[in-house]
Write a protein that holds these residues in place. Structure first.
Motif, PDB file in Angstrom:
ATOM      1  N   PHE A   1       0.818  -1.221   0.000  1.00 46.22           N
ATOM      2  CA  PHE A   1       0.000   0.000   0.000  1.00 46.22           C
ATOM      3  C   PHE A   1       0.851   1.270   0.000  1.00 46.22           C
ATOM      4  O   PHE A   1       0.497   2.275  -0.631  1.00 46.22           O
ATOM      5  CB  PHE A   1      -0.948  -0.002   1.211  1.00 46.22           C
ATOM      6  CG  PHE A   1      -1.795   1.223   1.320  1.00 46.22           C
ATOM      7  CD1 PHE A   1      -2.725   1.530   0.342  1.00 46.22           C
ATOM      8  CD2 PHE A   1      -1.652   2.099   2.395  1.00 46.22           C
ATOM      9  CE1 PHE A   1      -3.518   2.672   0.432  1.00 46.22           C
ATOM     10  CE2 PHE A   1      -2.435   3.241   2.492  1.00 46.22           C
ATOM     11  CZ  PHE A   1      -3.366   3.526   1.511  1.00 46.22           C
ATOM     12  N   ALA A   2       1.995   1.216   0.688  1.00 43.36           N
ATOM     13  CA  ALA A   2       2.854   2.409   0.749  1.00 43.36           C
ATOM     14  C   ALA A   2       3.435   2.765  -0.619  1.00 43.36           C
ATOM     15  O   ALA A   2       3.912   3.878  -0.821  1.00 43.36           O
ATOM     16  CB  ALA A   2       3.977   2.202   1.761  1.00 43.36           C
ATOM     17  N   ASN A   3       3.407   1.834  -1.553  1.00 43.89           N
ATOM     18  CA  ASN A   3       3.913   2.095  -2.915  1.00 43.89           C
ATOM     19  C   ASN A   3       2.814   2.503  -3.899  1.00 43.89           C
ATOM     20  O   ASN A   3       3.083   2.640  -5.092  1.00 43.89           O
ATOM     21  CB  ASN A   3       4.590   0.831  -3.468  1.00 43.89           C
ATOM     22  CG  ASN A   3       6.022   0.684  -2.989  1.00 43.89           C
ATOM     23  OD1 ASN A   3       6.629   1.663  -2.548  1.00 43.89           O
ATOM     24  ND2 ASN A   3       6.560  -0.521  -3.062  1.00 43.89           N
ATOM     25  N   LEU A   4       1.605   2.705  -3.406  1.00 37.73           N
ATOM     26  CA  LEU A   4       0.495   2.979  -4.331  1.00 37.73           C
ATOM     27  C   LEU A   4       0.796   4.198  -5.215  1.00 37.73           C
ATOM     28  O   LEU A   4       1.123   5.274  -4.714  1.00 37.73           O
ATOM     29  CB  LEU A   4      -0.805   3.220  -3.545  1.00 37.73           C
ATOM     30  CG  LEU A   4      -2.085   3.103  -4.379  1.00 37.73           C
ATOM     31  CD1 LEU A   4      -2.338   1.674  -4.805  1.00 37.73           C
ATOM     32  CD2 LEU A   4      -3.290   3.625  -3.603  1.00 37.73           C
ATOM     33  N   GLY A   5       0.676   3.999  -6.521  1.00 38.02           N
ATOM     34  CA  GLY A   5       0.923   5.097  -7.461  1.00 38.02           C
ATOM     35  C   GLY A   5       2.390   5.343  -7.749  1.00 38.02           C
ATOM     36  O   GLY A   5       2.734   6.291  -8.442  1.00 38.02           O
ATOM     37  N   LEU A   6       3.245   4.478  -7.248  1.00 41.37           N
ATOM     38  CA  LEU A   6       4.691   4.672  -7.452  1.00 41.37           C
ATOM     39  C   LEU A   6       5.287   3.537  -8.281  1.00 41.37           C
ATOM     40  O   LEU A   6       4.885   2.389  -8.135  1.00 41.37           O
ATOM     41  CB  LEU A   6       5.415   4.702  -6.103  1.00 41.37           C
ATOM     42  CG  LEU A   6       5.066   5.848  -5.169  1.00 41.37           C
ATOM     43  CD1 LEU A   6       5.807   5.676  -3.850  1.00 41.37           C
ATOM     44  CD2 LEU A   6       5.402   7.189  -5.803  1.00 41.37           C
ATOM     45  N   GLY A   7       6.234   3.869  -9.116  1.00 39.68           N
ATOM     46  CA  GLY A   7       7.032   2.851  -9.804  1.00 39.68           C
ATOM     47  C   GLY A   7       6.262   1.986 -10.770  1.00 39.68           C
ATOM     48  O   GLY A   7       6.659   0.858 -11.057  1.00 39.68           O
TER      49      GLY A   7
ATOM     50  N   GLU B   1      10.084  -2.945   0.013  1.00 39.14           N
ATOM     51  CA  GLU B   1       8.972  -2.475   0.836  1.00 39.14           C
ATOM     52  C   GLU B   1       8.494  -3.590   1.776  1.00 39.14           C
ATOM     53  O   GLU B   1       8.300  -3.367   2.975  1.00 39.14           O
ATOM     54  CB  GLU B   1       7.824  -2.001  -0.061  1.00 39.14           C
ATOM     55  CG  GLU B   1       6.582  -1.513   0.673  1.00 39.14           C
ATOM     56  CD  GLU B   1       6.825  -0.320   1.580  1.00 39.14           C
ATOM     57  OE1 GLU B   1       7.745   0.480   1.304  1.00 39.14           O
ATOM     58  OE2 GLU B   1       6.103  -0.195   2.600  1.00 39.14           O
TER      59      GLU B   1
ATOM     60  N   LYS C   1      10.187  -4.402   5.115  1.00 35.58           N
ATOM     61  CA  LYS C   1       9.980  -3.508   6.268  1.00 35.58           C
ATOM     62  C   LYS C   1       9.003  -4.068   7.304  1.00 35.58           C
ATOM     63  O   LYS C   1       8.973  -3.617   8.436  1.00 35.58           O
ATOM     64  CB  LYS C   1       9.447  -2.151   5.800  1.00 35.58           C
ATOM     65  CG  LYS C   1      10.428  -1.362   4.936  1.00 35.58           C
ATOM     66  CD  LYS C   1       9.796  -0.046   4.498  1.00 35.58           C
ATOM     67  CE  LYS C   1      10.680   0.677   3.498  1.00 35.58           C
ATOM     68  NZ  LYS C   1       9.965   1.814   2.873  1.00 35.58           N
TER      69      LYS C   1
ATOM     70  N   TYR D   1       5.848  -0.483  11.998  1.00 33.86           N
ATOM     71  CA  TYR D   1       5.666  -0.011  10.617  1.00 33.86           C
ATOM     72  C   TYR D   1       4.385  -0.613  10.036  1.00 33.86           C
ATOM     73  O   TYR D   1       3.565   0.082   9.429  1.00 33.86           O
ATOM     74  CB  TYR D   1       6.878  -0.385   9.763  1.00 33.86           C
ATOM     75  CG  TYR D   1       6.779   0.127   8.340  1.00 33.86           C
ATOM     76  CD1 TYR D   1       6.978   1.477   8.059  1.00 33.86           C
ATOM     77  CD2 TYR D   1       6.454  -0.722   7.278  1.00 33.86           C
ATOM     78  CE1 TYR D   1       6.870   1.966   6.762  1.00 33.86           C
ATOM     79  CE2 TYR D   1       6.338  -0.237   5.985  1.00 33.86           C
ATOM     80  CZ  TYR D   1       6.550   1.105   5.727  1.00 33.86           C
ATOM     81  OH  TYR D   1       6.424   1.590   4.455  1.00 33.86           O
TER      82      TYR D   1
ATOM     83  N   LYS E   1       1.230   1.097  11.183  1.00 30.36           N
ATOM     84  CA  LYS E   1       1.012   2.392  10.547  1.00 30.36           C
ATOM     85  C   LYS E   1       0.404   2.220   9.148  1.00 30.36           C
ATOM     86  O   LYS E   1      -0.628   2.816   8.832  1.00 30.36           O
ATOM     87  CB  LYS E   1       2.367   3.106  10.433  1.00 30.36           C
ATOM     88  CG  LYS E   1       2.328   4.573  10.680  1.00 30.36           C
ATOM     89  CD  LYS E   1       3.717   5.141  10.994  1.00 30.36           C
ATOM     90  CE  LYS E   1       4.712   4.835   9.896  1.00 30.36           C
ATOM     91  NZ  LYS E   1       5.968   5.626  10.051  1.00 30.36           N
ATOM     92  N   VAL E   2       1.031   1.401   8.336  1.00 26.56           N
ATOM     93  CA  VAL E   2       0.564   1.274   6.946  1.00 26.56           C
ATOM     94  C   VAL E   2      -0.761   0.504   6.896  1.00 26.56           C
ATOM     95  O   VAL E   2      -1.691   0.909   6.201  1.00 26.56           O
ATOM     96  CB  VAL E   2       1.606   0.577   6.050  1.00 26.56           C
ATOM     97  CG1 VAL E   2       1.132   0.600   4.592  1.00 26.56           C
ATOM     98  CG2 VAL E   2       2.959   1.258   6.157  1.00 26.56           C
TER      99      VAL E   2
ATOM    100  N   SER F   1      -3.786   2.512   7.798  1.00 22.81           N
ATOM    101  CA  SER F   1      -4.116   3.447   6.723  1.00 22.81           C
ATOM    102  C   SER F   1      -4.806   2.711   5.566  1.00 22.81           C
ATOM    103  O   SER F   1      -5.794   3.192   4.998  1.00 22.81           O
ATOM    104  CB  SER F   1      -2.825   4.115   6.263  1.00 22.81           C
ATOM    105  OG  SER F   1      -3.088   5.067   5.289  1.00 22.81           O
TER     106      SER F   1
ATOM    107  N   GLU G   1      -8.678   3.094   3.895  1.00 20.46           N
ATOM    108  CA  GLU G   1      -8.934   3.295   2.457  1.00 20.46           C
ATOM    109  C   GLU G   1      -9.908   2.254   1.909  1.00 20.46           C
ATOM    110  O   GLU G   1     -10.775   2.571   1.096  1.00 20.46           O
ATOM    111  CB  GLU G   1      -7.624   3.222   1.659  1.00 20.46           C
ATOM    112  CG  GLU G   1      -6.658   4.361   1.925  1.00 20.46           C
ATOM    113  CD  GLU G   1      -7.113   5.691   1.357  1.00 20.46           C
ATOM    114  OE1 GLU G   1      -7.269   5.802   0.136  1.00 20.46           O
ATOM    115  OE2 GLU G   1      -7.297   6.633   2.156  1.00 20.46           O
TER     116      GLU G   1
END
Lengths: 428, 428
Positions: free
Chosen positions: A73-79, A95, A98, A104, A107-108, A111, A115
């Motif tokens: 999820f922390a990479n959403l929209g990336l790469g 990712e 981690k 960690y 936290k993710v 979130s 969503e």
């Protein structure tokens, strides 16, 4: 007979693939956590019933996302500009490593759950990571939020970065610990056996996971035939197997218990026949398949052969958790498939795709994704009153417009198994 | 030299196709309605300058949408399950016929303009309808809102429903009236000659429109080679023409003045060569092409042959006005094209597509779509602070994430030609 309440609104759902059931200003009677029935008018039997009136809003089944990676999820929209194998190495694996750190993960994951709630995904099938504690945490979080999920501790013991490579024996032990502890812990959140995919699991590991799944009667999820290079790699690793699907079948991971295989972009006729026979669910993830240039899965062909299909966001290879976006993307790639197949594989229309996003994927959870009697009452209240409207629209048209142009702002209320779900808090 | 103000923030734009310029916490100095320059620090020369500080937000060029049908806005998200020709007949034409009523036009157009503002589309090339008065109204509305647009009264005199069929002579007269009255009326809103497409315009009409365009030095927009059946119809109508592009060329509607042709899905090598030579802009509309099962335009090939390309939402065949969505869709279909072409036509990456959505399409308006000196200061302030963030991201990554996961809520401020544009009112 205890009747709890009824909701009133413009009810639309798909009992049958490709056919809407529409009840304007109708009632869904909810008994405990199940649908009792859908009615045009409430007769005397229900005269004392508490009615929650959603006015002109639409009431639809909750969305079911049968393939997503919580830990991405922390990479959403990336790469989103790589193919599968380099994408895994550059973005995904670093990712996922981690999640050895539970703070960690907390936290993710909190979130992410917020969503999922936002976008009306009431049920999901989720990959966590190899990490036992983070995986348990995620299950506890889903349960606390009131959302339903199958959550899998991922298994990987080969061809993976060092910090994501388990010893088979540890992988099996941790998986069994979770199955023991969580199989009956929650009603709506359950563990699922989750070998990442053939390239990252030894045959020994795969076989033992098959045994565990049967022992605990736990379902299975994995990836199958997503990408050209991946398939070639599987062939190299298993030169004696007829095909990729056959590898899972030989180790007892294909449909002996309920099984989801994500993607199936490049399956051949033999594999399709096997998938149908073993009643495997295919998670169709069009956004992911487009973003990673994997290809266009033959969904119409799979459906014609009676293979079960649901939809998956597959974040973060997919770039959106909104199942509305996945439906649109699935429609678009099916149009492209129609051209590609020389106008043979008919495009999937919106009522067909809506079925896949609700009852199709919902079937993996049991009686889920419809408003028929005995189905879990998972529902979304869709308020489209803010959309510019210049003519009278049918409920079917309003649903189509919501799918093509709406977003989380239009989802006003969410129910899971009869209970209204409030917005989850961050940092549970 | 009068310097008006500077904006401060994380500036990102593409001067060159495929290459970001990034200035963290930088300044754009705006002089009148133009960019004076982009600076890491403001030197003494600018010491008295008013600085508007957008903190950690990104500042990007405004989006340019070079193909959309204003008169189809009421159909957004509806009926997206047909091919071009039946879609025109069942959805589009009946809707467009309503614009004979200027009060209807006022209602829909003011809603559309509000949406364009919302999504940060600062410049657009727009098809209205055949109706002169509604078209003029739309131009007045754009001007009042402060958004820039080329707006075309559509021309149609054959193969169209009765209520959308003009006599050629009337069509030409009305078009000329608009060109006379509006060519110099507004700085940011201009008329554009808009034959719908070859099937709906007689050769006589097409030729006279070519003459008008030259006489008033007005640009041209139309459709080209969108759909298989359409192309066959054009061949039937013009058996002596080598190809579809050739029809426009023969009647003087191809690049003698600045010209946009939407789609170009099925153009052949000869046509591509002609489009390049005549400096025609292609409006690439991936969402529309997917929704109507038109196909996958060979954009990488067009770009390699130095054809100019911009992006178009093409509502309501496209289902979103958000150019972020169009960029994502364009990336996805380019990935599919890469596979389809046997891995020859390289996928378009986000910096390339961002260029097309800003400077690429912006070139049709002159110096637009970049923050180089002398460019019109069209800008959006992008606030992504609400997006879940779990690691430090570069500005390039933040832009990519906004494009893939953001929406109108992230667009906080819009500038067009140096002026901040407030939310337009409904019912002007």
């Amino acid at each position: 007979m205890r009747i709890d309440y009824a909701v009133k609104g413009n009810i639309i759902f798909t009992k049958v693939f490709g056919k809407y059931e529409v009840i304007r200003n109708g009632y869904i009677v909810v008994q405990g956590n199940l649908v009792k029935g859908v009615y045009k008018k409430l007769n005397e039997e229900f005269s004392d019933l508490k009615v929650i009136d959603y006015g002109n809003a639409m009431i639809i089944p909750g969305f079911v996302d049968i393939h997503l990676h919580a830990s991405q999820f922390a990479n959403l929209g990336l790469g989103v500009d790589k193919e599968l194998m380099p994408w895994l190495e550059e973005y995904t694996f670093p990712e996922e490593a981690k999640y050895v750190d539970i703070s960690y993960a907390k936290k993710v994951y909190s979130s992410l759950i917020k969503e999922l709630w936002k976008f009306g995904t009431t049920r999901s099938c989720v990959f966590a990571t190899i990490h036992k504690d983070s995986t348990k945490l995620l299950m506890d979080m889903f349960a606390k939020a009131g959302l339903s999920a199958y959550v899998g501790k991922v298994n990987m013991d080969r061809n993976s970065p060092q910090d994501l490579t388990e010893r088979a024996v540890d992988s099996i032990r941790d998986t069994e610990e979770i199955l023991k502890e969580y199989s009956s812990k929650y009603e709506l959140v359950k563990p699922i056996v989750t070998p990442r995919f053939v390239p990252s699991c030894s045959s020994d590991l795969l076989k033992n996971l098959g045994i565990l799944a049967k022992k605990y009667n736990a379902p299975i999820q994995s990836h199958l035939s997503e990408n050209y290079d991946e398939i070639n790699f599987v062939k190299e690793l298993h030169p004696n197997c007829k095909n990729y699907t056959g590898v899972y079948n030989e180790v007892g991971l294909l449909g002996d218990v309920p099984t989801i295989m994500a993607h199936c972009v490049l399956v051949d006729a033999d594999e399709i026949e096997l998938l149908a026979r073993k009643k495997v669910f295919i998670a169709h993830c069009p956004s992911s398949n487009c973003n990673l240039a994997s290809g266009n899965a033959p969904i119409r062909r799979l459906l014609k052969k009676a293979v079960k299909v649901g939809l998956g966001s597959d974040i973060s290879a997919g770039n959106s958790l909104a199942m509305m976006d996945i439906i649109v993307n699935a429609a678009q790639v099916s149009n492209m498939k129609w051209i590609e197949s020389g106008r043979v594989d008919k495009p999937l229309n919106i009522s067909e795709l809506f079925y896949l996003a609700t009852k199709g994927g919902g079937e993996f959870f049991g009686k889920v994704g419809s408003f028929e009697e005995g189905y879990a009452f998972d529902a979304l209240v869709i308020d489209d009153s803010s959309m510019p409207t210049f003519k009278t629209l049918s409920i079917e048209e309003r649903l189509q417009r919501f799918i093509y142009t709406g977003d989380d702002r239009n989802i006003k209320v969410r129910y899971v198994a009869g209970r209204e779900i409030e917005e989850p808090e961050y940092y549970f």
